[in-house]
Motif scaffolding. Structure first.
Motif, PDB file in Angstrom:
ATOM      1  N   ILE A   8      23.436  26.799 -41.752  1.00 24.93           N
ATOM      2  CA  ILE A   8      24.868  27.062 -41.820  1.00 24.93           C
ATOM      3  C   ILE A   8      25.033  28.449 -42.441  1.00 24.93           C
ATOM      4  O   ILE A   8      24.246  28.829 -43.314  1.00 24.93           O
ATOM      5  CB  ILE A   8      25.574  25.986 -42.671  1.00 24.93           C
ATOM      6  CG1 ILE A   8      25.468  24.620 -41.986  1.00 24.93           C
ATOM      7  CG2 ILE A   8      27.031  26.342 -42.952  1.00 24.93           C
ATOM      8  CD1 ILE A   8      25.734  23.444 -42.904  1.00 24.93           C
ATOM      9  N   VAL A   9      26.030  29.190 -42.003  1.00 23.14           N
ATOM     10  CA  VAL A   9      26.248  30.538 -42.551  1.00 23.14           C
ATOM     11  C   VAL A   9      27.611  30.617 -43.230  1.00 23.14           C
ATOM     12  O   VAL A   9      28.562  29.932 -42.850  1.00 23.14           O
ATOM     13  CB  VAL A   9      26.118  31.631 -41.469  1.00 23.14           C
ATOM     14  CG1 VAL A   9      24.699  31.680 -40.925  1.00 23.14           C
ATOM     15  CG2 VAL A   9      27.133  31.419 -40.347  1.00 23.14           C
ATOM     16  N   ASP A  10      27.679  31.483 -44.237  1.00 28.45           N
ATOM     17  CA  ASP A  10      28.900  31.667 -45.034  1.00 28.45           C
ATOM     18  C   ASP A  10      29.025  33.152 -45.359  1.00 28.45           C
ATOM     19  O   ASP A  10      28.128  33.723 -45.980  1.00 28.45           O
ATOM     20  CB  ASP A  10      28.776  30.831 -46.310  1.00 28.45           C
ATOM     21  CG  ASP A  10      29.930  31.025 -47.294  1.00 28.45           C
ATOM     22  OD1 ASP A  10      30.839  31.832 -47.018  1.00 28.45           O
ATOM     23  OD2 ASP A  10      29.912  30.361 -48.344  1.00 28.45           O
ATOM     24  N   PRO A  15      27.067  26.873 -37.447  1.00 28.65           N
ATOM     25  CA  PRO A  15      28.324  26.459 -38.084  1.00 28.65           C
ATOM     26  C   PRO A  15      28.635  27.374 -39.256  1.00 28.65           C
ATOM     27  O   PRO A  15      27.779  27.639 -40.102  1.00 28.65           O
ATOM     28  CB  PRO A  15      28.022  25.027 -38.547  1.00 28.65           C
ATOM     29  CG  PRO A  15      26.927  24.553 -37.637  1.00 28.65           C
ATOM     30  CD  PRO A  15      26.093  25.758 -37.346  1.00 28.65           C
ATOM     31  N   ALA A  16      29.865  27.873 -39.300  1.00 32.25           N
ATOM     32  CA  ALA A  16      30.253  28.844 -40.316  1.00 32.25           C
ATOM     33  C   ALA A  16      31.169  28.189 -41.335  1.00 32.25           C
ATOM     34  O   ALA A  16      32.105  27.463 -40.981  1.00 32.25           O
ATOM     35  CB  ALA A  16      30.940  30.048 -39.677  1.00 32.25           C
ATOM     36  N   LEU A  17      30.889  28.465 -42.590  1.00 29.41           N
ATOM     37  CA  LEU A  17      31.631  27.905 -43.711  1.00 29.41           C
ATOM     38  C   LEU A  17      32.597  28.945 -44.256  1.00 29.41           C
ATOM     39  O   LEU A  17      32.221  30.107 -44.420  1.00 29.41           O
ATOM     40  CB  LEU A  17      30.644  27.455 -44.789  1.00 29.41           C
ATOM     41  CG  LEU A  17      31.156  26.697 -46.021  1.00 29.41           C
ATOM     42  CD1 LEU A  17      30.021  25.852 -46.599  1.00 29.41           C
ATOM     43  CD2 LEU A  17      31.673  27.639 -47.098  1.00 29.41           C
ATOM     44  N   ILE A  33      23.442  29.572 -45.899  1.00 25.98           N
ATOM     45  CA  ILE A  33      23.023  30.939 -46.226  1.00 25.98           C
ATOM     46  C   ILE A  33      24.284  31.773 -46.402  1.00 25.98           C
ATOM     47  O   ILE A  33      25.060  31.952 -45.469  1.00 25.98           O
ATOM     48  CB  ILE A  33      22.140  31.526 -45.116  1.00 25.98           C
ATOM     49  CG1 ILE A  33      20.884  30.665 -44.914  1.00 25.98           C
ATOM     50  CG2 ILE A  33      21.758  32.961 -45.445  1.00 25.98           C
ATOM     51  CD1 ILE A  33      20.026  31.099 -43.738  1.00 25.98           C
ATOM     52  N   THR A  34      24.475  32.273 -47.616  1.00 27.06           N
ATOM     53  CA  THR A  34      25.705  32.980 -47.971  1.00 27.06           C
ATOM     54  C   THR A  34      25.429  34.459 -48.196  1.00 27.06           C
ATOM     55  O   THR A  34      24.401  34.822 -48.764  1.00 27.06           O
ATOM     56  CB  THR A  34      26.305  32.371 -49.251  1.00 27.06           C
ATOM     57  OG1 THR A  34      26.508  30.976 -49.043  1.00 27.06           O
ATOM     58  CG2 THR A  34      27.625  33.029 -49.618  1.00 27.06           C
ATOM     59  N   ASP A  43      23.084  27.895 -51.027  1.00 29.81           N
ATOM     60  CA  ASP A  43      22.523  29.020 -51.781  1.00 29.81           C
ATOM     61  C   ASP A  43      23.449  30.222 -51.658  1.00 29.81           C
ATOM     62  O   ASP A  43      23.434  30.936 -50.648  1.00 29.81           O
ATOM     63  CB  ASP A  43      21.128  29.364 -51.249  1.00 29.81           C
ATOM     64  CG  ASP A  43      20.437  30.460 -52.044  1.00 29.81           C
ATOM     65  OD1 ASP A  43      21.088  31.060 -52.929  1.00 29.81           O
ATOM     66  OD2 ASP A  43      19.254  30.732 -51.777  1.00 29.81           O
ATOM     67  N   THR A  44      24.245  30.468 -52.691  1.00 29.02           N
ATOM     68  CA  THR A  44      25.221  31.559 -52.634  1.00 29.02           C
ATOM     69  C   THR A  44      24.584  32.927 -52.827  1.00 29.02           C
ATOM     70  O   THR A  44      25.293  33.942 -52.813  1.00 29.02           O
ATOM     71  CB  THR A  44      26.318  31.365 -53.692  1.00 29.02           C
ATOM     72  OG1 THR A  44      25.731  31.247 -54.980  1.00 29.02           O
ATOM     73  CG2 THR A  44      27.135  30.116 -53.393  1.00 29.02           C
TER      74      THR A  44
END
Length: 319
Positions: free
Chosen positions: A202-204, A232-234, A157-158, A135-136
């Protein structure tokens, strides 16, 4: 007069992962010693990078499976660009992505995510075989958290600030990295409050999303502060405008800059790399993992014997 150097991530930053091991369907990834490679598949006629090359169903499926052959652990399938534009109905977006997901899931055990901000599309995609919702818009619709929690899927989660598909001119930040990290922390708490388990998050930081080039370079340089959140980071850096503006390069010329940015993020704690050029990215990730001591070389020959190089093969008799 002297000026202090900008803050930089320590080399080989090891993030304090709350849950290093994540299970995606039949696949398990240990993010304490592995970087996952996410390939990008756009089933859109107006995608940022390929301009619609994988809009046809058979082209999208073929590209997904080719990415797996090239080393992708993961394929991210999207039906709507992030860029501003007209809204697409949930039905039409779902009709774009769900057949691709179903076909890829039937042919491979690769991790499949769907790039969507619509809960209805997420639900259909999960039923078809997706195990991750990307989900951007940072859970702009809280119903997305409910869908994820009820399904057992992962969620990316962006960070982004604009309403979906709308213009956000001249973004301003006092400290972009601190503000992005705080936004992600709030959204993580929102997801947890809806019942999403911590080992499914996951986080971005959203490279380039409602950020200018200087903002995105700062996020890349200080990626360790994003990874320090414990999830975990994207890093989605592939061929983006910050690379083009930094190096004065068109989209087709940004491979080397993309790989460099990706490696910097990995050394700052990124554990998922989202890339268009899968084979090249797979080599960059493999080399980085070897330097970090997580991966053995494919073979050992150089300076391992009595001579520096293996003997030449014998010349056949009678030649």
């Amino acid at each position: 007069m002297t000026t202090s150097a900008p803050a930089t991530a320590a080399p080989f930053y090891t993030p304090p992962l709350l849950h290093p091991v994540h299970r995606f369907g039949s696949r398990t990834i240990d993010f304490s010693r592995q970087v996952a490679l996410m390939a990008i598949i756009n089933r859109t006629p107006d995608s940022f990078y390929d301009g619609g090359a994988t809009f046809a169903l058979d082209a999208a499926v073929a590209a997904s499976l080719a990415a797996v052959d090239d080393g992708a652990d993961w394929v991210d399938i999207g039906g709507v660009p992030f860029a501003p534009g007209p809204a697409l109905s949930a039905e039409e977006e779902g009709d774009r992505v769900v057949p691709v997901i179903a076909a890829v899931a039937a042919a491979s055990d690769v991790i499949i995510s769907v790039d969507t901000f619509l809960p209805e599309v997420a639900a259909r995609s999960i039923a078809a075989g997706a195990t991750v919702i990307n989900d951007t818009t940072g859970l702009s619709n809280p119903d997305m958290a409910s869908v994820v929690a009820e399904s057992g899927a992962h969620v990316v989660i962006t960070h982004s600030l604009a309403r979906p598909r709308t213009v956000f001119p001249r973004p301003q930040y006092d400290d972009v990295v601190s503000e992005v990290a705080a936004f992600l922390a709030r959204k993580v708490e929102l997801a947890l409050s809806f019942g999403v388990p911590a080992d499914k998050i996951i986080v971005d930081p959203g490279h380039d999303l409602n950020k200018n080039t200087l903002h995105t370079l700062e996020i890349t340089r200080r990626f360790n502060e994003i990874a320090a959140l414990g999830f975990p980071a994207l890093a989605a850096v592939s061929n983006k405008d910050f690379i083009g503006e930094t190096l004065n390069q068109a989209k087709d010329d940004r491979l080397e800059g993309s790989l460099a940015a990706g490696v910097v993020c990995m050394l700052g704690g990124a554990r998922i790399l989202r890339m268009h050029n899968v084979a090249s990215a797979s080599s960059a990730i493999g080399m980085t993992e070897a330097v970090l001591g997580w991966r053995r070389p494919a073979y050992l020959r150089h300076n391992m014997g009595e001579a520096n190089h293996p003997a030449a093969p014998a010349t056949p008799t009678g030649s």
